[in-house]
Structure formats: C-alpha cells, structure tokens
Write an enzyme that holds these catalytic residues in place. Structure first.
Site, short mmCIF file in Angstrom:
data_model
loop_
_atom_site.label_atom_id
_atom_site.label_comp_id
_atom_site.label_asym_id
_atom_site.label_seq_id
_atom_site.Cartn_x
_atom_site.Cartn_y
_atom_site.Cartn_z
CG HIS A 104 -1.98 1.06 1.17
ND1 HIS A 104 -3.32 0.79 1.35
CD2 HIS A 104 -1.91 2.39 0.95
CE1 HIS A 104 -4.02 1.91 1.25
NE2 HIS A 104 -3.17 2.91 1.02
CG HIS A 150 -1.48 6.39 -2.31
ND1 HIS A 150 -2.67 6.39 -2.99
CD2 HIS A 150 -1.74 5.79 -1.12
CE1 HIS A 150 -3.62 5.84 -2.24
NE2 HIS A 150 -3.07 5.46 -1.09
CG ASP A 191 -0.66 10.52 -6.15
OD1 ASP A 191 -0.51 9.45 -5.55
OD2 ASP A 191 -1.78 11.00 -6.38
N GLY A 216 -9.32 8.25 -1.92
CA GLY A 216 -9.85 9.61 -1.75
C GLY A 216 -10.67 9.73 -0.48
CG HIS A 257 -7.88 3.74 0.41
ND1 HIS A 257 -7.36 3.37 -0.80
CD2 HIS A 257 -6.86 4.35 1.09
CE1 HIS A 257 -6.09 3.74 -0.87
NE2 HIS A 257 -5.75 4.35 0.26
CD GLU A 307 -7.39 6.45 5.20
OE1 GLU A 307 -8.00 6.30 4.12
OE2 GLU A 307 -6.33 7.08 5.30
CG ASP A 319 -1.44 5.80 3.05
OD1 ASP A 319 -1.78 5.34 1.95
OD2 ASP A 319 -2.20 6.49 3.76
ZN LIG Z 1 -3.79 4.91 0.88
#
Ligand SMILES: [Zn+2]
Length: 350
Positions: A32, A34, A36, A190, A217, A220, A298
């Site tokens: 997991h 990202h 960006d 998101g 996701h 969370e 993350d």
């Molecule tokens: Zn995430």
C-alpha cells in the site's frame, strides 16, 4: 494484559527485539503505497522547470514542507492537500515515468523486494494525456527500475471515490490492456464518506469480471460498515487501512474467517486522525487476534517515512521478533497480487 504477558514471556525465552538495522537488512514487501504521495522534492522542482508547470516562488521555496502532511491530528481531507503539487507536476509521460522509477529506486535502497504501487490515472489527464498513456508511462518507469534493481513490482489503478463511476469505468477499461502485464488491481481512494460502495458496484463488478484484483480504502476514518460493504458489495480481496474494523462485528468475522488482509499504515493513521496515538491503534488487538495484516507507508513523502521506519514502529507496538517478522513477510507475499513465480522468488528471500 495479553500484550504485557507476551512481552514478559518473550523476554523470559531470551527473545530478541528487532533493531532498526535488523529491519533495514530484512527483505521487505509493500502493498500500500501511493505514487503521487511518494515523490522526491528535488525531482518535482526539476520537472517543474522543464515542463509547463507553474509553481509559485513561494511553493518552490517551501516545497519540502508543502509535500508533507502535518505530523498529528489533522484529518484525511487536509492530509490529501499534500497531493496538489505532485498531481500538477505529473501531467506528462516523462515525469510519470521518472517518478515511478524513483519510487521503486528508493524502495529498493531499503531492501524492499516487491512493491505494489498505486495511483489514479484519471488525475493525470489535465494536459492532454489519455489514461492509457498515463498507465504506459508508469509501467515503463516501473520496468526500468525492476531491470536495474533487485525489486519486483505491480501497479494498482486507483479510482477516486469523489469522482463519478463513469470515470472509474474508464480507468478499468483502459487498464484492461495491461492486466497482468504491469497492472494487477484496482482500488477506491480519496475522501471516505459513509456508504461510498453503493456508487461503485457496477465498476467493481466489471473489474472483477475482467480479472482485476480489488483492494479498497475502507474504514480508514469512517465506519466498519464501509469495510463490510467493500467486501459484500464490491468483492474486495484486501482492505486498505481497515482501522474501524472493530465497530462492525460482521465485517470483523468475515475478515478473520476469510483471512482478508488489512493494509495497515501506522504513521498515516496518526496524521489523518484515524487514531489518536500509536499506543491506542487497534492494530495491536487485530495482531493479537491473528488477523492477516501487513505494514505499509501509505505515502513515503506525504507521511515523511520509509517502510523500514514503519516496521520499526510496528515491531515495537506489536512486540515482534524475527520469527514474527518472517511470518508477517510470508503472509504478505501470499496476500500480494503477484503471480506465483514472483511469490516463490519472494518466499526464497527469507
Ligand atoms: Zn492509501
């Protein structure tokens, strides 16, 4: 009490706590992360000079800070603000390829042997690219890195919860051409609203039909009900975060009985205020109850962390020794979306 007992018991057996050096040396898997949220600040500045990206002088001066979320007690929505500049810069093939390569390079330098990297192709089409070109550029960057370094990888395509199901379906259709050739799964990412799953039932059912794996996701910062919906309505194979699992008994039982992996991201969970402190993180009770979980960054830049650092945190919190680490490693390999040959390669590392 159980945690204290385990701790004393392990010390009594000559148990050796893991050091940061141990964990750095261990082969690691990350499921997991990202793209960006994991860019190098210097590379952003370089790319902004060579492309038509307008960063203000203030943004250039503060770039390091603007890419990192505050350490504590913000919200998921404010955490997501740190993605604004990366998304603005990643609007051409060359920069997407470069940034993808660099995340794999950074991961390989801390002995990550397999990385499932995720990003939302639909967010990189603001300056003329189509989603296929975005995906191809990321695959190219990943392959350049896996040829050069001792690391394997696959990409997960994020669909955005705050965008339409039509856009999600476009991502799923375009990504299909690369399925099992660099792309393995889709995600929903998101801001997390209650009941988001109902909006994406058609999209995720199409993804499953095409052969994508699905990770979502869920739970969370909202509810355990969202985790239950992700499994029952969207057929999720894994759950991103899953912090709130404790508040839905049915979801808890399914996760436990089906051995569905929770992708836990300790530092990020503090920054988004999903948990108020590491000590109160429910991952401790999930781990003690033998739920299937793995540890992740993350976002390497937004959360200002590495996988080594996240495992240092987790090993203290969960009182892990080397055998415990190896067990989590092999569970993570098994729950990854890698093909069997890559899984065998990874299992031989320990
Ligand atoms: Zn995430």
């Amino acid at each position: 009490m159980k945690l204290i007992y385990n701790f004393v018991f392990k010390l009594g057996c000559g148990y050796k706590m893991l050091s940061k050096e141990n964990i750095y040396d261990f082969p690691k898997i990350e499921l997991h992360c990202h793209l960006d949220g994991s860019l190098r600040a210097n590379s952003i500045l370089e790319e902004s000079h060579t492309n038509d990206v307008k960063l203000t002088d203030r943004e250039k001066y503060n770039i390091e800070n603007l890419l990192k979320a505050p350490k504590v007690n913000e919200s998921l929505v404010s955490y997501l603000k740190s993605f604004d500049i990366p998304i603005r810069v990643m609007q051409n093939k060359k920069s997407i390829e470069r940034f993808t390569f660099e995340v794999y390079e950074d991961a390989s330098k801390e002995n990550v042997k397999y990385l499932e990297l995720r990003f939302a192709p639909s967010l990189h089409t603001k300056m003329g690219l189509n989603q296929s070109e975005v995906i191809e550029a990321a695959i190219s960057g990943m392959k350049n890195a896996t040829k050069k370094y001792d690391i394997e990888g696959n990409l997960i395509l994020c669909c955005m919860k705050n965008l339409s199901e039509k856009i999600a379906i476009e991502t799923i259709e375009r990504g299909r051409d690369y399925l099992n050739h660099g792309v393995v799964a889709v995600d929903l990412a998101g801001p997390e609203e209650e009941g988001f799953s109902t909006k994406f039932i058609n999209a995720m059912s199409l993804a499953k039909k095409y052969g994508y794996k699905i990770t979502i996701h869920a739970g969370e910062v909202a509810s355990g009900q969202n985790i239950l919906d992700s499994i029952k309505m969207l057929d999720a194979d894994r759950i991103g975060h899953g912090v709130r699992l404790y508040d839905n008994i049915e979801a808890y039982e399914i996760i436990k009985n089906r051995n569905i992996m929770l992708e836990v991201c300790p530092t990020s969970n503090i920054q988004t205020n999903a948990v108020s402190s590491l000590q109160s993180h429910p991952v401790v009770s999930y781990y003690n109850d033998k739920l299937n979980l793995c540890i992740n960054t993350d976002n390497r830049t937004v959360s200002d962390t590495t996988l080594t650092e996240e495992y240092v945190i987790a090993s203290k919190l969960l009182n892990m020794g080397k055998d415990d680490y190896n067990k989590m490693y092999s569970n993570t390999v098994k729950s990854s979306f890698a093909d069997n040959s890559v899984k065998e390669f990874l299992l031989r590392k320990i």
